[in-house]
Structures are given as structure tokens and as C-alpha cells.
Scaffold this motif. Structure first.
Motif, short mmCIF file in Angstrom:
data_model
loop_
_atom_site.label_atom_id
_atom_site.label_comp_id
_atom_site.label_asym_id
_atom_site.label_seq_id
_atom_site.Cartn_x
_atom_site.Cartn_y
_atom_site.Cartn_z
N GLU A 168 -6.73 0.62 -8.70
CA GLU A 168 -7.21 1.61 -7.73
C GLU A 168 -8.24 2.53 -8.39
N LYS A 195 4.13 -8.73 -8.84
CA LYS A 195 2.72 -8.49 -8.55
C LYS A 195 1.90 -9.03 -9.71
N TYR A 226 -4.30 -4.15 7.24
CA TYR A 226 -5.09 -3.20 6.47
C TYR A 226 -6.56 -3.11 6.91
N SER A 241 4.57 -3.11 4.73
CA SER A 241 4.84 -1.84 4.07
C SER A 241 4.30 -0.73 4.96
N ASP A 256 10.69 1.94 -0.52
CA ASP A 256 9.95 1.95 -1.79
C ASP A 256 9.60 3.39 -2.15
N GLU A 267 13.24 0.13 -3.81
CA GLU A 267 12.26 -0.29 -4.80
C GLU A 267 11.84 0.89 -5.68
N ARG A 303 -10.03 1.05 0.73
CA ARG A 303 -9.63 0.27 -0.43
C ARG A 303 -10.89 -0.05 -1.23
N GLY A 323 2.42 -6.53 -2.98
CA GLY A 323 1.03 -6.54 -2.52
C GLY A 323 0.34 -5.27 -2.95
N MET A 324 -0.96 -5.34 -3.12
CA MET A 324 -1.76 -4.18 -3.53
C MET A 324 -2.97 -4.03 -2.59
N LEU A 325 -2.75 -4.26 -1.31
CA LEU A 325 -3.83 -4.13 -0.34
C LEU A 325 -5.00 -5.04 -0.69
N GLN A 355 -4.44 6.97 0.98
CA GLN A 355 -5.64 6.13 0.89
C GLN A 355 -6.25 5.94 2.27
N LYS A 370 9.29 -2.37 5.32
CA LYS A 370 9.50 -1.55 4.11
C LYS A 370 8.94 -0.17 4.38
N ASN A 379 8.16 4.31 -5.21
CA ASN A 379 7.06 4.42 -6.18
C ASN A 379 7.33 5.52 -7.22
N LYS A 418 7.90 3.45 2.98
CA LYS A 418 7.59 4.24 1.79
C LYS A 418 8.39 5.53 1.89
N ASP A 455 9.67 -2.58 -9.47
CA ASP A 455 8.27 -2.97 -9.25
C ASP A 455 7.49 -2.53 -10.50
C1 NPQ Z 1 3.89 -1.01 -3.91
N1 NPQ Z 1 2.04 -1.63 -2.33
O1 NPQ Z 1 4.62 -1.91 -3.59
C2 NPQ Z 1 2.40 -0.96 -3.53
C3 NPQ Z 1 1.84 0.32 -3.85
C4 NPQ Z 1 0.47 0.66 -3.46
C5 NPQ Z 1 1.91 -2.58 -0.13
O2 NPQ Z 1 3.39 -0.90 -0.69
C6 NPQ Z 1 -4.45 1.20 -2.65
C7 NPQ Z 1 -4.28 0.06 -3.40
C8 NPQ Z 1 -3.34 1.90 -2.27
C9 NPQ Z 1 -3.02 -0.37 -3.80
C10 NPQ Z 1 -0.94 2.19 -2.28
C11 NPQ Z 1 2.52 -1.61 -1.08
C12 NPQ Z 1 -2.06 1.48 -2.64
C13 NPQ Z 1 -1.91 0.34 -3.42
C14 NPQ Z 1 0.30 1.78 -2.69
C15 NPQ Z 1 -0.62 -0.06 -3.81
O3 NPQ Z 1 4.35 -0.13 -4.61
#
Ligand code: NPQ
Ligand code: MG
Length: 369
Positions: free
Chosen positions: A50, A260, A320, A133, A186, A211, A29, A288-290, A26, A159, A188, A161, A236
């Protein structure tokens, strides 16, 4: 109170740096910011869907469409925040769209009655510990530089990714360089149960948790993984409701829960998840989601509840955004303050909001005739 309707703005905020996860990369946002007009005054909401259905099934255009065609028409007449989810229940799915609408109505109600989000939800802290993150990078030195910067700013938990090909080595490098910091990862949903032996290679690094390693619907896989690795598992994406949280806990599929509000249909359901987890002795933390300052304000208020035992992805605005839509959330000794004013306790800067608005729609409440 009665809801007249909701003004929905599609906004685009550039990120200070690209954010890469196992789901994609990304640079901007895009979000929906909602302004509810009610008989008690106005309230703000934020939809965290998103542009693409990558983190979950929802996506921004779909969220706007379901709000316009189905959610708002169901919200005519006398309405309180607790009634929103009940009225919207016959419409299946779309938790992020529903959460945004409920948040805007709740904010209007709280502003109208002088109560803060934190006060309403049951906050017991005036500031919450902040984690950050950190996205997937091309090279380890670049990652170490980013982590060093966040630690210097005071973040209390890092955290990382991860995805196949970017997991054990970055974790090892961060541990070797920064020692005994609070560290978690995390994925995902980027792994399968057959990767269990590989994921066990993270065990020596004493992570707080891993996560969502496996797909959203693979609760049994997570339960098997819990039994085969030492690192605690935190769900999550799988936690879509208080019931889903109770099931995951009963199955032994999760040791920690990321909450969330967008993913679960709102702050009221988010609080129920908190309550379920506390009743089972399962620690929770705020995802969080930005979010812009609007969603961030509500997340920080939620994170001040007693069961939030770990730092959240409740970073400062400047993690961000060069400029936030509200007064920026900042880090003080690694903590973010919980707003105390009525409702969210923050409001958008109207001129800046206009600058970043791509499109505006007015969605009237109730069935139009
Ligand atoms: C998570 N967030 O915990 C999410 C995933 C995520 C802060 O790691 C644009 C909008 C891009 C929301 C990328 C964090 C994103 C988003 C990742 C959320 O899994
Ligand atoms: Mg996550």
C-alpha cells in the motif's frame, strides 16, 4: 529463460466505496503492475504493498526502490521461477516486492510453456467459493444494508472488519438480521491480550474465526488467546513464511491460516504454507489485498488447491472496482472461476491500463555496466 527486465507501472484505481479497517480508510487502490520481458515472452505481476506502511512494513515507493536497486540487479542471466526467491534471499525482507517480481517471471514462464497458474500450483477445483470483506461503517444500519447487498449477490461468507468500539454490536446485529450465515471477523492487530475477556464476548455468535486480533509479532499472546476464547483464531499478518506458519501451529497460536502470497514473498512460498498447514490438519483460506484482475487471477488459482477449506477474500472485481484492468471476475452461484489459459489466463486492457497509469519505470535485470 532470461529476464531482460521489468516494466513497472504505478496505477491508481478508485474504489467503488471507501474501505475502512482498523488500520485506516482507503478510497483509491494504488498498486504496482509489473510486465516482465523475457526470452520466453512477457509475464505480469502485481505488487500489493500500500501507499503507507500500515498493514505491514512495506510501502509502494519502498517496493519500487528495492526492486530497482536490489532485486532486478540480482536477476541477470539464466533464470527460472524457482530460482527467483533463491537469488533474492540475500536481500532481507521486502516480501511484497519479491512476490511481485516472482509472479511476473512465473507468469512469463507458464505462458511460454502453455501451463496455467492453477495447473502449475496444483488446483483441484475449477471455481472457488467467494467471501467478502466488509469495512467498518459509521452506523449499524449502513452495515446491515451492505451485508444484505453482498448476500443478495451470492457471497458465501461475510467477514466484518472490527476494532475496539466496533465489534460485539455489529456482530450481534448481523447475526440477528441474517441468522446462520458463515460469518467471521478481522481485527488487523487492533487488540491486546488484556482484551481477551472482551473478545470472549464474541463466542456466543459462532463465528468461523477471528482473524489477527493481536500484533504481528505476538505469537505467544495468540497462543494464550486460543486457550481463553472459544472462537477459532486465524493468523494473517503473523504468517510471514512457511517456517512462521509451522511455528505458529507448533505453539498453538492459530487454528486456521489466512494465506496471502504478497505477505510471504510469493506464490511458491504460499503453496509451501498450504502444504505445511495441510500436513498439520490446519485449514487455510485465501486472503486478499484489493488486487486488480492480475493478482486476483493468481489468488483464485491458489485458492483452488485442496487445503483451502474455507471461502477466501476472493471477491468479484466489482466488490472493489467499477472497471478492472482485466476482464472482470464475476460471481456465479457464489463462486469465482479459476482461469484456465496459460499463465494467469487473463491480460490487462492496454488502453485502460494507460488511462490509470501514473508513472512507468523500466528496470533492467542484472548488473548494469
Ligand atoms: C486483510 N484485506 O485481510 C486485508 C487487509 C487490507 C480484503 O480485508 C488497500 C490495499 C487497503 C490492501 C485494506 C481484506 C487494504 C488492503 C485492508 C488490505 O487483513
Ligand atoms: Mg486480515
Amino acid at each position: 529463460m532470461e529476464l531482460h527486465g521489468i516494466e513497472v507501472r504505478r496505477v491508481a484505481l478508485p474504489l467503488v466505496a471507501p474501505f475502512r479497517t482498523s488500520l485506516g480508510r482507503q478510497t483509491v487502490r494504488t498498486a504496482l503492475l509489473l510486465r516482465a520481458q523475457t526470452t520466453l515472452g512477457e509475464g505480469w505481476g502485481e505488487c500489493v504493498a500500500e501507499d503507507d506502511p500500515s498493514y505491514c512494513a512495506e510501502y509502494l515507493d519502498g517496493a519500487l526502490d528495492v526492486m530497482r536497486r536490489f532485486l532486478l540487479p540480482a536477476l541477470g542471466g539464466e533464470l527460472g521461477a524457482y530460482a527467483v526467491a533463491e537469488r533474492l534471499a540475500p536481500i532481507k525482507g521486502h516480501p511484497m516486492a519479491k512476490a511481485a517480481v516472482e509472479m511476473a517471471v512465473l507468469d512469463a514462464q507458464l505462458r511460454g510453456t502453455g501451463l496455467s497458474f492453477g495447473g502449475f500450483l496444483g488446483a483441484v477445483r475449477s471455481a472457488v467459493p467467494a467471501g467478502v470483506s466488509v469495512g467498518i461503517m459509521d452506523r449499524i444500519p449502513e452495515l446491515l444494508e451492505a451485508v444484505a447487498g453482498y448476500l443478495a449477490q451470492g457471497y458465501l461468507r461475510i467477514k466484518l472488519k472490527i476494532e475496539p468500539g466496533w465489534d460485539v454490536e455489529p456482530v450481534r446485529a448481523v447475526r440477528e438480521r441474517f441468522g446462520d450465515i458463515d460469518l467471521q471477523v478481522d481485527a488487523n492487530t487492533a487488540y491486546q491480550l488484556r482484551d481477551a475477556r472482551h473478545l470472549a464476548k464474541l463466542d456466543p455468535f459462532d463465528l468461523l474465526l477471528i482473524e489477527q486480533p493481536l500484533p504481528e509479532d505476538d505469537l505467544l499472546g495468540h497462543a494464550a488467546l486460543v486457550r481463553s476464547i472459544r472462537t477459532p483464531i486465524c493468523l494473517d499478518e503473523s504468517i510471514t513464511s512457511a517456517r512462521a506458519a509451522a511455528h505458529a501451529i507448533a505453539l498453538g497460536a492459530t487454528s486456521v491460516v489466512n494465506i496471502k502470497p504478497g505477505r510471504v514473498g510469493g506464490y511458491l512460498e504460499a503453496r509451501r504454507i498450504h502444504d505445511v498447514c495441510v500436513a498439520h490438519g490446519v485449514p487455510v483460506w485465501a486472503g486478499g489485498m484489493l488486487e486488480t484482475g492480475l493478482g486476483r487471477a493468481a489468488n483464485v488459482a491458489l485458492a483452488a488447491l485442496p487445503g483451502f477449506a474455507l471461502p477466501g477474500d476472493t471477491s468479484a472485481s466489482d466488490r472493489y472496482y467499477a472497471r478492472d484492468v482485466t476482464a472482470p471476475f464475476t460471481l456465479v452461484d457464489g463462486h469465482v472461476r479459476v482461469p484456465e489459459g496459460p499463465g494467469l489466463g487473463v491480460a490487462p486492457d492496454q488502453d485502460f491500463l494507460d488511462e490509470i497509469t501514473i508513472a512507468t519505470d523500466w528496470l533492467p535485470a542484472g548488473r548494469q555496466r
